[in-house]
Design a protein around this motif. Structure first.
Motif, short mmCIF file in Angstrom:
data_model
loop_
_atom_site.label_atom_id
_atom_site.label_comp_id
_atom_site.label_asym_id
_atom_site.label_seq_id
_atom_site.Cartn_x
_atom_site.Cartn_y
_atom_site.Cartn_z
N ASP A 85 -6.98 -58.22 -12.68
CA ASP A 85 -6.93 -58.13 -11.38
C ASP A 85 -7.64 -58.73 -10.56
O ASP A 85 -7.27 -59.47 -9.42
CB ASP A 85 -7.24 -56.44 -11.04
N GLU A 86 -8.83 -59.06 -10.78
CA GLU A 86 -9.53 -60.06 -9.88
C GLU A 86 -9.44 -61.45 -10.08
O GLU A 86 -9.50 -62.06 -9.30
CB GLU A 86 -11.33 -59.62 -10.64
N LYS A 87 -9.04 -62.07 -11.49
CA LYS A 87 -8.90 -63.22 -11.52
C LYS A 87 -7.56 -63.92 -11.17
O LYS A 87 -7.38 -65.21 -11.01
CB LYS A 87 -9.50 -63.71 -12.83
N PHE A 88 -6.56 -63.12 -11.56
CA PHE A 88 -5.21 -63.56 -11.40
C PHE A 88 -4.54 -62.85 -10.21
O PHE A 88 -3.49 -62.30 -10.28
CB PHE A 88 -4.26 -63.28 -12.55
N THR A 89 -5.24 -63.02 -8.93
CA THR A 89 -4.53 -62.18 -8.11
C THR A 89 -3.27 -62.79 -7.32
O THR A 89 -2.40 -61.96 -7.21
CB THR A 89 -5.47 -62.35 -6.61
N ASP A 90 -2.96 -64.00 -7.61
CA ASP A 90 -1.61 -64.55 -7.04
C ASP A 90 -0.67 -64.98 -8.34
O ASP A 90 0.10 -65.76 -8.21
CB ASP A 90 -2.04 -65.72 -6.27
N ILE A 91 -0.95 -64.33 -9.46
CA ILE A 91 -0.47 -64.67 -10.47
C ILE A 91 0.22 -63.58 -11.38
O ILE A 91 -0.33 -62.34 -11.65
CB ILE A 91 -1.32 -65.42 -11.71
N SER A 92 1.67 -63.52 -11.54
CA SER A 92 2.49 -62.30 -12.14
C SER A 92 2.81 -62.72 -13.67
O SER A 92 3.05 -61.77 -14.44
CB SER A 92 3.68 -62.09 -11.51
N ASP A 93 2.71 -63.98 -14.04
CA ASP A 93 3.13 -64.27 -15.52
C ASP A 93 1.70 -64.72 -16.12
O ASP A 93 0.98 -65.64 -15.90
CB ASP A 93 3.97 -65.50 -15.37
N VAL A 94 1.47 -63.52 -17.04
CA VAL A 94 0.10 -63.89 -17.99
C VAL A 94 0.43 -63.71 -19.35
O VAL A 94 1.15 -62.96 -19.77
CB VAL A 94 -0.85 -62.65 -17.40
N MET A 95 -0.22 -64.68 -19.99
CA MET A 95 0.01 -64.86 -21.54
C MET A 95 -1.43 -64.80 -22.26
O MET A 95 -2.33 -65.43 -21.69
CB MET A 95 0.92 -66.24 -22.01
N VAL A 96 -1.37 -64.35 -23.54
CA VAL A 96 -2.68 -64.35 -24.04
C VAL A 96 -2.40 -65.36 -25.16
O VAL A 96 -1.32 -65.34 -25.80
CB VAL A 96 -3.10 -63.07 -24.69
N VAL A 97 -3.43 -66.39 -25.21
CA VAL A 97 -3.23 -67.30 -26.29
C VAL A 97 -4.50 -67.72 -26.90
O VAL A 97 -5.46 -67.77 -26.08
CB VAL A 97 -2.63 -68.89 -25.64
N ALA A 98 -4.65 -67.52 -28.13
CA ALA A 98 -6.11 -67.77 -28.84
C ALA A 98 -5.91 -68.11 -30.32
O ALA A 98 -4.87 -67.73 -31.04
CB ALA A 98 -6.59 -66.25 -28.78
N ASN A 99 -6.98 -68.67 -30.77
CA ASN A 99 -6.98 -68.86 -32.28
C ASN A 99 -8.13 -67.88 -32.64
O ASN A 99 -9.30 -68.12 -32.42
CB ASN A 99 -7.60 -70.21 -32.35
N LEU A 100 -7.77 -66.54 -32.95
CA LEU A 100 -8.58 -65.35 -33.16
C LEU A 100 -9.47 -65.43 -34.32
O LEU A 100 -8.99 -65.92 -35.44
CB LEU A 100 -7.59 -64.26 -33.23
N ILE A 138 1.11 -58.08 -19.43
CA ILE A 138 1.10 -59.58 -20.17
C ILE A 138 2.52 -59.80 -20.47
O ILE A 138 3.20 -58.81 -20.96
CB ILE A 138 0.27 -59.58 -21.10
N ARG A 139 3.19 -61.04 -20.47
CA ARG A 139 4.36 -61.30 -20.86
C ARG A 139 4.41 -61.26 -22.50
O ARG A 139 5.21 -60.74 -23.10
CB ARG A 139 4.90 -62.45 -20.54
N GLY A 140 3.18 -61.62 -23.19
CA GLY A 140 3.24 -61.56 -24.45
C GLY A 140 1.82 -62.15 -24.93
O GLY A 140 0.95 -62.72 -24.37
N ILE A 141 1.74 -62.25 -26.44
CA ILE A 141 0.76 -62.93 -27.10
C ILE A 141 1.07 -64.02 -27.99
O ILE A 141 1.67 -63.87 -28.92
CB ILE A 141 0.04 -61.79 -27.78
N VAL A 142 0.51 -65.22 -28.14
CA VAL A 142 0.48 -66.24 -29.10
C VAL A 142 -0.81 -66.60 -29.51
O VAL A 142 -1.66 -66.92 -28.94
CB VAL A 142 1.14 -67.50 -28.49
N VAL A 143 -0.93 -66.01 -30.92
CA VAL A 143 -2.32 -66.21 -31.50
C VAL A 143 -2.20 -66.92 -32.94
O VAL A 143 -1.08 -66.75 -33.92
CB VAL A 143 -3.04 -64.88 -31.54
#
Length: 295
Positions: free
Chosen positions: A113-128, A147-152
């Protein structure tokens, strides 16, 4: 374009400059192959309108690829020793923010909510980190983040369990829990040779695409997951056996469990791993009236 962080020579130089030593307890394995990083980003379908959340950026190898493709990257890093390194390696990118926090303890929704104020498309991408893969994925899904999805990237074996179908040896409560919220597919495998230090196992990239609504509807979600957990308690036992032994007062209510299985059109002699998510939804609804007070 800036030189890639993720080459063996550049990675070694950065680690030596800062005298960085890997902590086994944090599951640190850094990727040293820029082509694989590019493919991870490609599988996430990131555009200049996307906000990306990364978990465990390490020295920034994947982060820089995300920064080149995304509108903004917010990365959670638990290891304080990496903060000065990331400050240097990611200095060319003004769209990256590092948060020094354990993602499992973080309020990810508040951060979005704080960092993506003007962004509606969010993805999580990580080397977990391998040791916390499942808790992190389940946290992101159970909190129903927008979020739209997760690619890990994770252990190949875990990726196979997450994407497994009924009737296979890999299918279990984890497969059902994640496929309840998402569609899951393994998009590529990654050899252990492209990491420093080398892990003991091969890895895979899995793509989880969030469903608009969960895969099935049932009367009580918590009880649905309780039934699933009970059904897989001992894989070699029948569903009737597991439910009788695992549900509260199950032995006293064995006749009611048999009736519920019949009503859900499930043979009591089947094993838990043969039931589809739809069958579990039916079964939990049939069992619910008999166990609600103890659930």
């Amino acid at each position: 374009m800036n030189k890639d962080i993720a080459t063996p020579i550049r990675t070694r130089a950065i680690l030596e400059k800062y005298g960085f030593s890997f902590k086994k307890s944090l599951g640190q394995n850094f990727l040293i192959d820029p082509n694989i990083l590019k493919r991870i980003v490609d599988h996430a379908d990131i555009t200049k309108e996307t906000g990306t959340i990364e978990i465990g950026p390490g020295i920034g190898a994947l982060t820089e690829h995300l920064a080149r493709s995304s509108k903004k990257v917010v990365a959670f890093e638990i290891d304080q020793r990496l903060l000065p390194i990331l400050k240097e390696t990611l200095s060319p990118y003004d769209n990256v923010e590092i948060i020094h926090q354990d993602v499992l303890k973080a309020n990810v929704k508040a951060v979005m909510d704080e960092k993506f104020t003007d962004i509606s498309d969010v993805m999580v991408v990580a080397n977990l980190p391998y040791y916390v893969t499942t808790p992190i994925i389940m946290k992101l899904l159970e909190e129903k983040l927008p979020i739209r999805g997760i690619v890990v990237m994770l252990q190949k074996e875990v990726a196979e369990r997450i994407s497994a179908q009924p009737g296979t040896k890999d299918y279990g409560s984890l497969s059902i829990a994640i496929q309840y919220y998402t569609t899951a597919e393994v998009v590529m495998t990654v050899p252990k040779t492209v990491f420093v230090p080398q892990p003991n196992v091969d890895s895979a990239i899995i793509r989880l695409t969030r469903r608009d609504k969960p895969a099935v509807e049932m009367k009580d979600e918590a009880f649905f997951f309780q039934v699933i957990k009970a059904s897989f308690a001992q894989r070699r036992k029948t569903i009737l056996n597991n439910l009788t032994n695992q549900l509260p007062l199950g032995k006293e209510k064995k006749d009611l469990i048999v009736l519920a299985l019949e009503a859900a059109e499930i043979d009591p002699g089947r094993r838990g791993e043969t039931l589809s998510i739809q069958e579990y939804a039916r079964l939990s609804d049939e069992l619910l009236p008999h166990f609600k007070s103890e659930a």
